[in-house]
Scaffold this motif. Structure first.
Motif, PDB file in Angstrom:
ATOM      1  N   UNK A 335       0.826  -1.221   0.000  1.00 58.93           N
ATOM      2  CA  UNK A 335       0.000   0.000   0.000  1.00 58.93           C
ATOM      3  C   UNK A 335       0.859   1.270   0.000  1.00 58.93           C
ATOM      4  N   UNK A 336       2.043   1.175  -0.557  1.00 60.56           N
ATOM      5  CA  UNK A 336       2.910   2.351  -0.605  1.00 60.56           C
ATOM      6  C   UNK A 336       2.840   3.078  -1.948  1.00 60.56           C
ATOM      7  N   UNK A 337       2.003   2.598  -2.847  1.00 62.31           N
ATOM      8  CA  UNK A 337       1.953   3.185  -4.191  1.00 62.31           C
ATOM      9  C   UNK A 337       1.567   4.657  -4.139  1.00 62.31           C
ATOM     10  N   UNK A 338       2.274   5.446  -4.941  1.00 63.62           N
ATOM     11  CA  UNK A 338       1.937   6.857  -5.091  1.00 63.62           C
ATOM     12  C   UNK A 338       1.628   7.116  -6.557  1.00 63.62           C
ATOM     13  N   UNK A 339       0.741   8.063  -6.782  1.00 62.91           N
ATOM     14  CA  UNK A 339       0.280   8.329  -8.141  1.00 62.91           C
ATOM     15  C   UNK A 339       0.360   9.830  -8.427  1.00 62.91           C
ATOM     16  N   UNK A 340       0.594  10.215  -9.658  1.00 59.43           N
ATOM     17  CA  UNK A 340       0.639  11.641  -9.988  1.00 59.43           C
ATOM     18  C   UNK A 340      -0.750  12.254  -9.849  1.00 59.43           C
ATOM     19  N   UNK A 341      -0.750  13.559  -9.578  1.00 57.33           N
ATOM     20  CA  UNK A 341      -2.029  14.268  -9.544  1.00 57.33           C
ATOM     21  C   UNK A 341      -2.631  14.240 -10.942  1.00 57.33           C
ATOM     22  N   UNK A 342      -3.928  14.340 -11.034  1.00 56.18           N
ATOM     23  CA  UNK A 342      -4.567  14.335 -12.355  1.00 56.18           C
ATOM     24  C   UNK A 342      -3.931  15.372 -13.270  1.00 56.18           C
ATOM     25  N   UNK A 343      -3.634  14.957 -14.498  1.00 52.67           N
ATOM     26  CA  UNK A 343      -3.075  15.788 -15.565  1.00 52.67           C
ATOM     27  C   UNK A 343      -1.565  15.953 -15.450  1.00 52.67           C
ATOM     28  N   UNK A 344      -0.947  15.418 -14.369  1.00 55.76           N
ATOM     29  CA  UNK A 344       0.497  15.547 -14.197  1.00 55.76           C
ATOM     30  C   UNK A 344       1.172  14.185 -14.327  1.00 55.76           C
ATOM     31  N   UNK A 345       2.468  14.207 -14.684  1.00 53.09           N
ATOM     32  CA  UNK A 345       3.234  12.975 -14.658  1.00 53.09           C
ATOM     33  C   UNK A 345       3.904  12.832 -13.295  1.00 53.09           C
ATOM     34  N   UNK A 346       4.643  11.735 -13.128  1.00 58.86           N
ATOM     35  CA  UNK A 346       5.251  11.470 -11.825  1.00 58.86           C
ATOM     36  C   UNK A 346       6.308  12.502 -11.454  1.00 58.86           C
ATOM     37  N   UNK A 347       6.814  13.279 -12.456  1.00 57.53           N
ATOM     38  CA  UNK A 347       7.800  14.319 -12.171  1.00 57.53           C
ATOM     39  C   UNK A 347       7.132  15.642 -11.822  1.00 57.53           C
ATOM     40  N   UNK A 348       5.817  15.668 -11.802  1.00 56.85           N
ATOM     41  CA  UNK A 348       5.097  16.900 -11.493  1.00 56.85           C
ATOM     42  C   UNK A 348       4.934  17.808 -12.698  1.00 56.85           C
ATOM     43  N   UNK A 349       5.266  17.296 -13.872  1.00 57.50           N
ATOM     44  CA  UNK A 349       5.124  18.080 -15.091  1.00 57.50           C
ATOM     45  C   UNK A 349       3.778  17.778 -15.737  1.00 57.50           C
ATOM     46  N   UNK A 350       3.251  18.827 -16.419  1.00 57.83           N
ATOM     47  CA  UNK A 350       1.974  18.628 -17.109  1.00 57.83           C
ATOM     48  C   UNK A 350       2.128  17.593 -18.213  1.00 57.83           C
ATOM     49  N   UNK A 351       1.138  16.746 -18.304  1.00 63.58           N
ATOM     50  CA  UNK A 351       1.097  15.845 -19.453  1.00 63.58           C
ATOM     51  C   UNK A 351       0.813  16.626 -20.724  1.00 63.58           C
ATOM     52  N   UNK A 352       0.014  17.662 -20.612  1.00 62.95           N
ATOM     53  CA  UNK A 352      -0.330  18.525 -21.751  1.00 62.95           C
ATOM     54  C   UNK A 352      -0.375  19.969 -21.267  1.00 62.95           C
ATOM     55  N   UNK A 353       0.383  20.856 -21.957  1.00 65.64           N
ATOM     56  CA  UNK A 353       0.386  22.281 -21.620  1.00 65.64           C
ATOM     57  C   UNK A 353       0.619  23.059 -22.912  1.00 65.64           C
ATOM     58  N   UNK A 354      -0.437  23.150 -23.697  1.00 65.79           N
ATOM     59  CA  UNK A 354      -0.324  23.724 -25.042  1.00 65.79           C
ATOM     60  C   UNK A 354       0.223  25.143 -25.027  1.00 65.79           C
ATOM     61  N   UNK A 355      -0.251  25.983 -24.071  1.00 66.41           N
ATOM     62  CA  UNK A 355       0.186  27.378 -24.062  1.00 66.41           C
ATOM     63  C   UNK A 355       1.419  27.612 -23.194  1.00 66.41           C
ATOM     64  N   UNK A 356       1.951  26.535 -22.607  1.00 70.42           N
ATOM     65  CA  UNK A 356       3.176  26.657 -21.852  1.00 70.42           C
ATOM     66  C   UNK A 356       3.108  27.603 -20.677  1.00 70.42           C
ATOM     67  N   UNK A 381      -7.691  30.818 -15.646  1.00 66.60           N
ATOM     68  CA  UNK A 381      -6.262  30.707 -15.969  1.00 66.60           C
ATOM     69  C   UNK A 381      -5.979  31.139 -17.399  1.00 66.60           C
ATOM     70  N   UNK A 382      -6.964  31.090 -18.252  1.00 67.31           N
ATOM     71  CA  UNK A 382      -6.823  31.512 -19.650  1.00 67.31           C
ATOM     72  C   UNK A 382      -7.849  32.594 -19.943  1.00 67.31           C
ATOM     73  N   UNK A 383      -7.349  33.812 -20.313  1.00 68.40           N
ATOM     74  CA  UNK A 383      -8.277  34.888 -20.643  1.00 68.40           C
ATOM     75  C   UNK A 383      -8.971  34.550 -21.953  1.00 68.40           C
ATOM     76  N   UNK A 384     -10.282  34.569 -21.911  1.00 73.25           N
ATOM     77  CA  UNK A 384     -11.050  34.187 -23.089  1.00 73.25           C
ATOM     78  C   UNK A 384     -11.635  35.380 -23.826  1.00 73.25           C
ATOM     79  N   UNK A 385     -11.142  36.611 -23.471  1.00 74.15           N
ATOM     80  CA  UNK A 385     -11.605  37.813 -24.163  1.00 74.15           C
ATOM     81  C   UNK A 385     -12.976  38.256 -23.768  1.00 74.15           C
ATOM     82  N   UNK A 386     -13.460  37.746 -22.656  1.00 70.91           N
ATOM     83  CA  UNK A 386     -14.824  38.089 -22.251  1.00 70.91           C
ATOM     84  C   UNK A 386     -14.878  39.271 -21.285  1.00 70.91           C
ATOM     85  N   UNK A 387     -13.699  39.847 -20.914  1.00 69.88           N
ATOM     86  CA  UNK A 387     -13.686  40.932 -19.926  1.00 69.88           C
ATOM     87  C   UNK A 387     -14.461  42.148 -20.427  1.00 69.88           C
TER      88      UNK A 387
END
Length: 525
Positions: A335-356, A381-387
């Motif tokens: 029961x020691x298994x650890x898992x990345x947070x959703x959307x992240x890899x085990x290194x804490x990096x985003x699996x997908x980050x199109x806009x960097x 987190x992303x301005x959608x021009x609706x301001x």
């Protein structure tokens, strides 16, 4: 002697037939003789001393095979013979189906009567059982009932039979069908022709002839050590050499010449702790021992979790290959298994980050990110021009908003004032804007006093009587107020309501002093 013919037949009963020249095979394989009783003395009212009761059976190979008839003729004679005579009970009959079970209890010797049959040894009692039928054997039956041999060799021939569909002729579980019972003191011999329906099919017929014999006791098994070729009745005396031995009890094979026959050699290790330990070893072999932690069958000596890995060899760790800390060598999940947070890899990096922007695409939240906008969304987190920013877009308005891009209601100053509520023009600095000044008499004692006036225009009309207070009157000749003799003092006079308030404004002020100075030094009367 065995003669067999097989053919497809339409008739259920065949009294006389010609053997076909077809390939040989048999559902009926033999007629066997079974010893029922060897007698020594009286049975009921009959002295059966020296006699033996036998039963004849057709031996078949399938429980569904059916014996339909026993038949004979001049061309294919049959007989049941003895060297003496057959015992026939007076209350018996030609066929086993003539017997009534009730009388067998009363007349015990009736149990050993001699008779013919197909399948039954008593009168029919089952739904599909039937009595024995016969044709062309009346004379032969009469001789048999008189104790003589049953011989059927007439030109016409004859038969005793049952019809297909009855249970009598079925081989059943023991694959045998009873054909006759005889009791005699002589040697029994003979041959019978049998009609068999293979698998019970009346259109698939087998005709076969078999010889039989009994009464010369001895061993009749040809492979027995004491086989007696003269015997025709097996007396159970046969004995056979043990496997691996000859009838002289010598080894058939003994490769190492140790006197132990090869089939009985015991190869093994003499150490009880070994896996190949054997008792009574005759051929020692190299000992084999279990691997540490295992038994001789290769099973764990201890395996608490039953996973096939012995407890001493268990490796605790994370066994989930999807986990960040997966351990390939682990055998026990701890029961020691650890898992990345959703959307992240085990290194804490985003699996997908199109806009960097460091925020994973799956976690981006569109919205207005301008803190000054009306619809600013802190979680975006992303301005959608609706301001958008609503506000007054008129520079002349008090609440003009230079950042507004969506018009809203404006607020303007009141006429004559600026946006701070200060007069645009107030030359006299009295707090009343010039545009709102009201000129008029501001003297409350004047005849033309204007309570709405904010700026005195110097046109007040003050009549002398107006200065005379209570207890005084105006003296026109003297040009001043004089006592009216009441002693009340008049306005501002001694004894009045407010001594010294000559202008009756409720205040003792400069105006009162000036009025007083104006009459200072003058006599009142």
């Amino acid at each position: 002697m065995l003669r067999i013919a097989t053919r497809v037949a339409l008739a259920a009963l065949l009294v006389c037939s010609t053997a076909l020249s077809l390939p040989l095979y048999a559902q009926v394989t033999a007629i066997t003789v079974e010893t029922i009783e060897v007698h020594d003395g009286m049975v009921g009212n009959s002295d059966l001393t020296g006699m033996t009761t036998y039963r004849l059976y057709a031996q078949l190979t399938d429980s569904a095979d059916f014996v339909g008839a026993v038949y004979g003729s001049a061309e294919e004679p049959i007989d049941i013979s003895t060297t003496t005579s057959f015992f026939q009970h007076p209350a018996g009959g030609s066929f086993g189906t003539d017997l009534n079970g009730f009388f067998l209890n009363i007349l015990p010797d009736l149990n050993y009567d001699s008779w013919l049959t197909i399948g039954l040894d008593l009168a029919p009692s089952g739904a599909n059982e039937e009595g024995i039928s016969s044709l062309g054997i009346i004379a032969e039956q009469a001789a048999f009932e008189a104790g003589e041999n049953f011989v059927l060799n007439s030109e016409i021939g004859g038969s005793w039979f049952v019809l297909p569909g009855s249970d009598n002729g079925l081989a059943g579980a023991d694959q045998q069908v009873l054909l006759a019972q005889v009791t005699t003191s002589g040697l029994l011999s003979g041959q019978l022709n049998l009609q068999c329906f293979i698998g019970g099919n009346p259109f698939d017929e087998q005709l076969a002839t078999f010889e039989f014999g009994a009464g010369a006791p001895g061993c009749t098994a040809e492979d027995a050590c004491n086989y007696d070729s003269e015997a025709n009745s097996d007396d159970g005396s046969c004995w056979f050499a043990p496997d691996g031995y000859s009838c002289e009890l010598e080894c058939l094979e003994d490769a190492d010449g140790d006197g132990v026959c090869d089939p009985y050699e015991v190869a093994g290790c003499e150490d009880p702790a070994s896996c190949n330990f054997a008792e009574g070893v005759t051929d020692p072999v190299e000992c084999i021992y279990a691997v540490s932690g295992y038994d001789c069958a290769g099973a764990c000596l201890a395996d608490a979790d039953g996973d096939g890995v012995c407890d001493p060899f268990e490796v605790a760790g994370c066994t989930d290959a999807e986990a960040c800390n997966y351990a390939a060598a682990a055998t026990d999940e701890d029961d020691s298994c650890t898992y990345p947070a959703p959307a992240y890899d085990c290194a804490g990096e985003c699996n997908n980050d199109t806009d960097g922007d460091g925020i994973c695409d799956e976690l981006e939240f569109p919205g207005c990110t301008d803190e000054n906008a009306d619809n600013f969304f802190p979680a975006a987190t992303d301005d959608d021009g609706s301001c958008y920013t609503s506000g007054c877009m008129d520079p002349a308005a008090c609440d003009f908003n230079p950042l507004a891009d969506t018009a809203a209601e404006c607020t303007y100053p009141e006429a004559g004032y600026d946006c701070d509520g200060v007069c645009l023009v107030d030359e006299d600095g009295d707090g009343v804007c010039d545009s709102f000044e009201v000129l008029g008499c501001t003297d409350p004692l004047a005849e033309n006093f204007n309570p709405d006036a904010t700026e005195d225009n110097g046109a007040c009309i003050v009549l002398p009587p107006s200065y005379c207070g209570e207890g005084t009157v105006w003296d026109a000749e003297a040009g001043q107020c004089v006592s009216d003799g009441s002693g009340d003092g008049g306005i501002g006079g001694y004894g009045g309501v407010c001594f010294g308030d000559f202008d009756a404004d409720g205040q003792r002020g400069t105006s009162d002093l000036l009025m007083w100075l104006g009459v200072y030094g003058y006599a009142c009367d």
